[in-house]
Scaffold this active site. Structure first.
Site, PDB file in Angstrom:
ATOM      1  N   THR A  99       0.828  -1.077  -0.065  1.00  0.00           N
ATOM      2  CA  THR A  99      -0.011  -0.051   0.049  1.00  0.00           C
ATOM      3  C   THR A  99       0.869   1.167   0.137  1.00  0.00           C
ATOM      4  O   THR A  99       0.409   2.291  -0.570  1.00  0.00           O
ATOM      5  CB  THR A  99      -0.963   0.151   1.105  1.00  0.00           C
ATOM      6  OG1 THR A  99      -1.816  -1.140   1.028  1.00  0.00           O
ATOM      7  CG2 THR A  99      -1.839   1.362   1.318  1.00  0.00           C
ATOM      8  N   SER A 110       1.751  -7.633  -0.524  1.00  0.00           N
ATOM      9  CA  SER A 110       2.590  -8.268   0.216  1.00  0.00           C
ATOM     10  C   SER A 110       2.190  -9.936  -0.007  1.00  0.00           C
ATOM     11  O   SER A 110       3.089 -10.716   0.037  1.00  0.00           O
ATOM     12  CB  SER A 110       2.725  -7.942   1.764  1.00  0.00           C
ATOM     13  OG  SER A 110       1.240  -8.228   2.124  1.00  0.00           O
ATOM     14  N   THR A 151       1.376  -4.298   4.411  1.00  0.00           N
ATOM     15  CA  THR A 151       1.357  -4.540   5.737  1.00  0.00           C
ATOM     16  C   THR A 151       0.522  -6.001   5.882  1.00  0.00           C
ATOM     17  O   THR A 151       0.647  -6.631   7.169  1.00  0.00           O
ATOM     18  CB  THR A 151       0.606  -3.404   6.256  1.00  0.00           C
ATOM     19  OG1 THR A 151      -0.853  -3.584   5.480  1.00  0.00           O
ATOM     20  CG2 THR A 151       1.227  -2.143   6.452  1.00  0.00           C
ATOM     21  N   ASP A 152       0.063  -6.304   4.938  1.00  0.00           N
ATOM     22  CA  ASP A 152      -0.826  -7.793   5.096  1.00  0.00           C
ATOM     23  C   ASP A 152      -0.175  -8.900   5.874  1.00  0.00           C
ATOM     24  O   ASP A 152      -0.664  -9.755   6.805  1.00  0.00           O
ATOM     25  CB  ASP A 152      -1.731  -8.256   4.005  1.00  0.00           C
ATOM     26  CG  ASP A 152      -2.834  -7.092   3.580  1.00  0.00           C
ATOM     27  OD1 ASP A 152      -3.205  -6.332   4.590  1.00  0.00           O
ATOM     28  OD2 ASP A 152      -3.387  -7.394   2.400  1.00  0.00           O
TER      29      ASP A 152
HETATM   30  N1  GLU Z   1      -2.379  -3.942   2.055  1.00  0.00           N
HETATM   31  C1  GLU Z   1      -1.896  -4.722   0.865  1.00  0.00           C
HETATM   32  C2  GLU Z   1      -0.660  -5.529   1.266  1.00  0.00           C
HETATM   33  O1  GLU Z   1      -0.386  -5.897   2.499  1.00  0.00           O
HETATM   34  C3  GLU Z   1      -1.390  -3.861  -0.212  1.00  0.00           C
HETATM   35  C4  GLU Z   1      -2.300  -3.837  -1.318  1.00  0.00           C
HETATM   36  C5  GLU Z   1      -1.525  -3.531  -2.712  1.00  0.00           C
HETATM   37  O2  GLU Z   1      -0.297  -2.960  -2.588  1.00  0.00           O
HETATM   38  O3  GLU Z   1      -1.840  -3.945  -3.545  1.00  0.00           O
HETATM   39  O4  GLU Z   1       0.239  -5.726   0.442  1.00  0.00           O
END
Ligand code: GLU
Length: 358
Positions: A40, A77, A111-112
């Site tokens: 993100t 992620s 962050t996921d």
């Molecule tokens: N929150 C998502 C992650 O952890 C990011 C979404 C994205 O970059 O498409 O990667």
């Protein structure tokens, strides 16, 4: 005033702490490398920000660090593969080995699954110099995007000499957490990363990077995990314990070729009756099961060995040979530790030792 007197006064001023601080401030700031993987923090509408564009978001960066950037990936992620983890860890080890003047490395991540990537690096990057993993909860197209602030703080942490020897650090929202313990606790809020019962290692304040505690367990430069000859990480699955949970999921991952299973058990290690039977199915086939807790914090204790005069049932013997307590390692991180343990050994007492030491 005579030349000598002037020279004396100047020498005295130069030796003063104020002067020393001014000179230090004027010296070149530490060098830090940015390795961007996406998430993100870079997910701008209409096109993801590159590593170089991320740096440009921080106008006063030169005050804290001289940054060189490289793009490792630019994905969410959860899209990073285990092969990319191996590659990322190798790249970090290579960067540290080739560049002795580098103060530290900042890795951007979504962050996921950030807590998983960070823990993997915590166990496999073998340097005392800090690796700082950073992300953002709001994307660059959102009002209140906090990515630039988080990134600036990550650079400050990576540049700080007091960050050395603390393993991989997770920096978001002014806080420094250890990769061993940090977990995403909220799907949306900015204050999502926390270490539950342990608390933060430190904070990034206006006047500097401040630490309050350290972790005692092995990591990074004291880690035994060497990925040099490892081309694939062994498959390890995580299975949840819940009321009435059936054992077929355990049996099916065993049949699918899993090398180890982490159970996110209830409380201090309880499983459902049918799962207990399925664990015996796994153990009979030489598959280790690590028992962790689904509570979010706390420890699962190793089982006491039976006294010599106690007869062990067949199931007890199997469980003594293949069941491992996760200690206080959370299920997703226990999976990573088990994967790495299996790259080195199939000896259950060795794996138990690792869970007690890391
Ligand atoms: N929150 C998502 C992650 O952890 C990011 C979404 C994205 O970059 O498409 O990667």
């Amino acid at each position: 005033m005579g030349r000598l007197a002037l020279a004396c006064i100047l020498t005295l001023i130069a030796a003063s702490p104020v002067c020393a601080r001014l000179v230090a401030q004027e010296a070149d700031p530490p060098r830090v490398r940015l390795i961007a993987t996406g998430g993100t923090i870079s997910n701008r509408e209409g096109g993801r920000l590159t590593a170089d564009e991320l740096i440009e978001l921080i106008p006063d960066l030169a005050r804290y660090a001289r940054v060189e950037a490289e793009q490792f990936a630019n994905v969410a992620s959860s899209q990073l593969t285990l092969d990319q983890w191996l590659e990322l860890s190798r790249r970090l080890n290579e960067v540290f080995a080739q560049d002795s003047g580098l103060a530290g490395v900042v890795v951007t991540s979504g962050t996921d699954t950030l807590e998983e990537t960070a823990y993997f690096l915590h166990l496999t990057v073998r340097s005392e110099r800090p690796v700082v993993v950073v992300g953002a909860m709001r994307n660059p197209s959102t009002l209140g995007y906090e990515g630039a602030a988080n990134l600036q703080q990550a650079f400050r942490v990576a540049a700080a000499p007091q960050s050395r020897g603390k393993g991989t650090l997770v920096v978001l929202n002014d806080e420094i957490n250890s990769a061993r313990e940090a977990t995403k606790t909220d799907s949306l809020r900015l204050h999502t990363f926390a270490t539950r019962s342990y608390g933060v290692l430190g904070s990034v304040d206006r006047d500097g990077v401040v630490y309050y505690r350290n972790i005692l367990r092995r990591h990074t430069y004291r880690s035994e995990f060497d990925l040099t000859g490892v081309s694939k990480l062994p498959r390890v699955d995580v299975i949840m314990v819940y009321q009435g949970a059936s054992g077929d999921l355990i049996e099916s991952v065993v049949d699918a070729g899993s090398h180890g299973i982490v159970l996110a058990a209830a409380g201090a290690g309880a499983t459902s009756g049918t799962q207990r039977l399925a664990m015996a199915y796994a153990h009979e086939r030489g598959i280790f099961t690590v028992i962790s807790t689904r509570t979010g914090s706390g420890r699962v204790m190793p089982r006491r060995a039976p006294t010599t005069d106690q007869e062990m049932s067949e199931n007890q013997q199997l469980s003594a040979a293949y069941r491992i307590a996760a200690q206080d390692i959370a299920p997703l991180k226990a999976r990573i530790l088990l994967m790495l343990a299996l790259t080195k050994t199939n000896d259950v007492s060795e794996i138990r030792r690792m869970f007690a030491e890391y």
